[in-house]
Design a protein around this motif. Structure first.
Motif, PDB file in Angstrom:
ATOM      1  N   MET A   1       6.376  -2.889   2.916  1.00 27.29           N
ATOM      2  CA  MET A   1       4.993  -3.430   2.215  1.00 27.29           C
ATOM      3  C   MET A   1       3.903  -3.125   3.048  1.00 27.29           C
ATOM      4  O   MET A   1       3.851  -2.805   4.132  1.00 27.29           O
ATOM      5  N   SER A   2       2.530  -3.867   2.590  1.00 26.77           N
ATOM      6  CA  SER A   2       1.485  -3.909   3.708  1.00 26.77           C
ATOM      7  C   SER A   2       1.001  -5.416   3.193  1.00 26.77           C
ATOM      8  O   SER A   2       0.648  -5.523   2.100  1.00 26.77           O
TER       9      SER A   2
ATOM     10  N   HIS B   1       2.347  -8.346  -2.196  1.00 26.59           N
ATOM     11  CA  HIS B   1       3.111  -7.333  -1.792  1.00 26.59           C
ATOM     12  C   HIS B   1       4.248  -8.052  -0.969  1.00 26.59           C
ATOM     13  O   HIS B   1       5.379  -7.876  -1.113  1.00 26.59           O
ATOM     14  N   ARG B   2       3.645  -8.872   0.020  1.00 24.79           N
ATOM     15  CA  ARG B   2       4.647  -9.474   0.678  1.00 24.79           C
ATOM     16  C   ARG B   2       5.469 -10.458  -0.074  1.00 24.79           C
ATOM     17  O   ARG B   2       6.767 -10.854   0.205  1.00 24.79           O
TER      18      ARG B   2
ATOM     19  N   ILE C   1      15.914   1.794   0.947  1.00 23.41           N
ATOM     20  CA  ILE C   1      14.452   1.719   1.044  1.00 23.41           C
ATOM     21  C   ILE C   1      13.646   1.222  -0.175  1.00 23.41           C
ATOM     22  O   ILE C   1      14.101   1.850  -1.300  1.00 23.41           O
ATOM     23  N   ILE C   2      13.255  -0.129  -0.288  1.00 25.05           N
ATOM     24  CA  ILE C   2      12.686  -0.355  -1.182  1.00 25.05           C
ATOM     25  C   ILE C   2      11.076  -0.371  -0.859  1.00 25.05           C
ATOM     26  O   ILE C   2      10.687  -1.164   0.110  1.00 25.05           O
ATOM     27  N   SER C   3       9.998   0.321  -1.796  1.00 20.69           N
ATOM     28  CA  SER C   3       8.793   0.158  -1.746  1.00 20.69           C
ATOM     29  C   SER C   3       8.196  -0.926  -2.638  1.00 20.69           C
ATOM     30  O   SER C   3       8.419  -0.820  -3.681  1.00 20.69           O
ATOM     31  N   VAL C   4       7.275  -1.514  -1.913  1.00 20.12           N
ATOM     32  CA  VAL C   4       6.663  -2.673  -3.034  1.00 20.12           C
ATOM     33  C   VAL C   4       5.239  -2.697  -2.745  1.00 20.12           C
ATOM     34  O   VAL C   4       4.420  -3.475  -2.829  1.00 20.12           O
ATOM     35  N   HIS C   5       4.831  -1.293  -2.405  1.00 16.99           N
ATOM     36  CA  HIS C   5       3.354  -0.992  -2.220  1.00 16.99           C
ATOM     37  C   HIS C   5       3.129   0.542  -2.545  1.00 16.99           C
ATOM     38  O   HIS C   5       3.846   1.322  -2.411  1.00 16.99           O
ATOM     39  N   PRO C   6       2.000   0.649  -3.192  1.00 12.02           N
ATOM     40  CA  PRO C   6       1.594   2.103  -3.768  1.00 12.02           C
ATOM     41  C   PRO C   6       1.390   2.795  -2.685  1.00 12.02           C
ATOM     42  O   PRO C   6       1.532   4.441  -3.175  1.00 12.02           O
TER      43      PRO C   6
ATOM     44  N   THR D   1       4.533  -4.001  -8.362  1.00 15.68           N
ATOM     45  CA  THR D   1       4.053  -5.200  -8.245  1.00 15.68           C
ATOM     46  C   THR D   1       2.569  -5.327  -9.132  1.00 15.68           C
ATOM     47  O   THR D   1       2.145  -6.639  -8.921  1.00 15.68           O
ATOM     48  N   ASP D   2       2.496  -4.442 -10.083  1.00 21.83           N
ATOM     49  CA  ASP D   2       1.127  -4.666 -10.698  1.00 21.83           C
ATOM     50  C   ASP D   2       1.482  -4.727 -12.138  1.00 21.83           C
ATOM     51  O   ASP D   2       2.248  -3.984 -12.607  1.00 21.83           O
TER      52      ASP D   2
END
Length: 526
Positions: free
Chosen positions: A141-142, A148-149, A240-245, A271-272
């Protein structure tokens, strides 16, 4: 009773001693200079050396015949056979042999022994030995906005609640923690651009075309790939999970280059809610979790297959799924009036937006001059904005008003209220719908949040206005002559809510890992 084995106890030390000498001979310093890991092939008369430069699957094999040592060939064969018989006798299993043993250089060449007898390359299991260690989940995340967090923490909490010690979950800001300057300044850059809306709007839409962002990621990888790879492998992840573009393209380039796409489950959790940047989507992901059918359409347009996509909803904290306590009890605990209808006024974690002006407008609109009494009350969440909180607390109000700073139990604040005023952040919208709160949106970030406004309004869940006075009048009408409209919007919000989204996501991830573990992962030098 006489031991039926033909291997005597006295032969064991001798066998191990000879094997040790053989190891020193085979992996002498001259072969270390080749930067090899000394990996034996399944062919009995050949020894191969697989350099660690590049992918595991790309091996340059240097073979030599053991006939070089004609004088010791028979002895070596005898020792190897004796060693295998000893291991079989003492372990009561087929010996692993040299094919699964990997010996690194003094820097270990990225090969780690995890302490359970499983040798790993750069943190990844390289054989099919099953251990009882917890599987590791890495969430990328970022802190470019709080959503995102929040989603990352929601997924982590769901893993802990559903699977306990079976999973070990890490959350990391990949850009801040694992990239050099100036790339580690991404959150600060984002906050600057958002405060200057026209700059962010230009950045968002200019970078949207694939030819633009793909070339940017390719160039960026040149500078940050080594650090990002270290960051990823530090956690030895199974998932690995990405929650950020911006967390798909560079990590996936690294995993593909190392031949690890079939060893690690890489997924994206969008998350959008509606409008989302094209960088959210990458064809190499194992799974892409979409919050709405609108996002699903965008994923398909970006080239993802139906089998890669699941529409579960937006992940929110598991606490929102649990039954809420009675409204009267929550209000009493928060110091609110137990009988008056209440509106929740939020400005995000930083307490941004026209909160003060809206609070003053509500103070006027929710006070009935004819009755000489309030018709409603306000709960204000200021987040980390202490200056705003102190300013609101110092005012004299005609209506009951409670001012809070940063809160951790948002589900209770929402449960105590009848409607909410907030900017169009996807996480807050999803949480409000679960609680059945009609929503008044007072602002949005250009690009990713623009589609959230019609999503709320067109689904009959709320209204949009940037005017504090107009917003206050809407609330006054909901608490008075338009109470039926408030009730209808509450019902619509509940229908649109997906409270179990985060649990569906973690259970699907669990199933993906389970299915992948059914396929044996053998290590070999071929």
């Amino acid at each position: 009773m006489q031991n039926p084995s033909t291997v005597s106890q006295d032969s064991i030390p001798a066998a191990f001693d000879l094997v040790a000498q053989l190891g020193r001979l085979a992996f002498s310093r001259r072969f270390q200079l080749l930067n090899s890991d000394g990996c034996s092939s399944f062919k009995p008369n050949f020894m191969s050396f697989a350099p660690f430069m590049g992918s595991v699957n790309r091996r340059q094999t240097v073979s030599f015949s053991l006939n070089v040592w004609n004088s010791t060939a028979s002895s070596i064969t005898s020792v190897v056979n004796e060693f295998n018989r000893v291991i079989k006798f003492n372990c009561d299993r087929i010996p692993i042999g040299f094919a699964s043993a990997r010996v690194g250089s003094e820097e270990s060449n990225g090969v780690l022994d995890d302490g359970f007898g499983v040798l790993e390359e750069e943190g990844l299991p390289m054989n099919e030995v099953v251990t009882k260690k917890p599987r590791k989940v890495l969430i990328l995340m970022s802190d470019t906005g709080g959503g995102h967090r929040a989603s990352a923490e929601a997924i982590k909490a769901a893993f802990n609640e559903e699977f306990g010690d079976e999973y070990q979950v890490f959350v990391t800001d990949l850009w801040t923690d694992h990239t050099p300057w100036p790339f580690n300044q991404l959150p600060k850059s984002y906050n600057f651009l958002v405060k200057h809306g026209s700059l962010w709007k230009m950045t968002y839409y200019v970078s949207a075309p694939r030819v633009v962002h793909q070339s940017n990621f390719a160039a960026t990888s040149t500078f940050i790939a080594r650090e990002v790879a270290k960051g990823l492998m530090k956690y030895q992840p199974d998932i690995i999970i990405s929650v950020h573009p911006l967390m798909q393209h560079v990590p996936l380039r690294i995993l593909r280059a190392k031949g690890l796409l079939n060893k690690i489950v890489f997924t994206t959790v969008v998350t959008d809610l509606c409008t989302c940047h094209p960088t959210w989507f990458h064809k190499l992901v194992t799974r892409c979790y979409c919050p709405t059918t609108e996002v699903e359409k965008r994923a398909l347009k970006a080239g993802l297959k139906h089998s890669q996509i699941k529409v579960y909803g937006l992940p929110v904290r598991p606490s929102f799924v649990k039954p809420i306590r009675p409204k009267v009890e929550l209000r009493r605990e928060l110091g609110m009036d137990e009988d008056l209808p209440a509106v929740l006024l939020m400005g995000g974690g930083e307490g941004m937006g026209p909160i003060e002006a809206t609070a003053r407008a509500l103070g006027d609109a929710l006070y009935d001059e004819n009755l000489g009494a309030p018709i409603g009350q306000v709960l204000v969440i200021c987040g980390h904005n202490k200056k705003l909180a102190n300013k609101l607390l110092s005012n004299d109000w005609n209506i009951p008003i409670q001012v809070k700073g940063f809160v951790t139990k948002m589900e209770e604040c929402m449960g105590a209220c009848d409607c909410i005023i907030t900017k169009a952040g996807p996480g807050t919208i999803a949480e409000a719908m679960i609680r059945g709160l009609p929503i008044i949106l007072n602002d949005y970030i250009a690009g990713q949040e623009a589609g959230n406004v019609p999503y709320v309004v067109e689904n009959g869940c709320g209204k949009f206005s940037k005017s504090p006075k107009e917003i206050a009048n809407i609330v006054a009408e909901w608490f008075g002559p338009k109470a039926d409209e408030l009730r209808t919007m509450s019902q619509n919000a509940v229908k649109l809510a997906r409270p179990d989204a985060v649990f569906k996501i973690v259970h699907d991830l669990h199933e993906l890992v389970r299915q992948r573990n059914l396929v044996p992962q053998f290590s070999s030098s071929t």
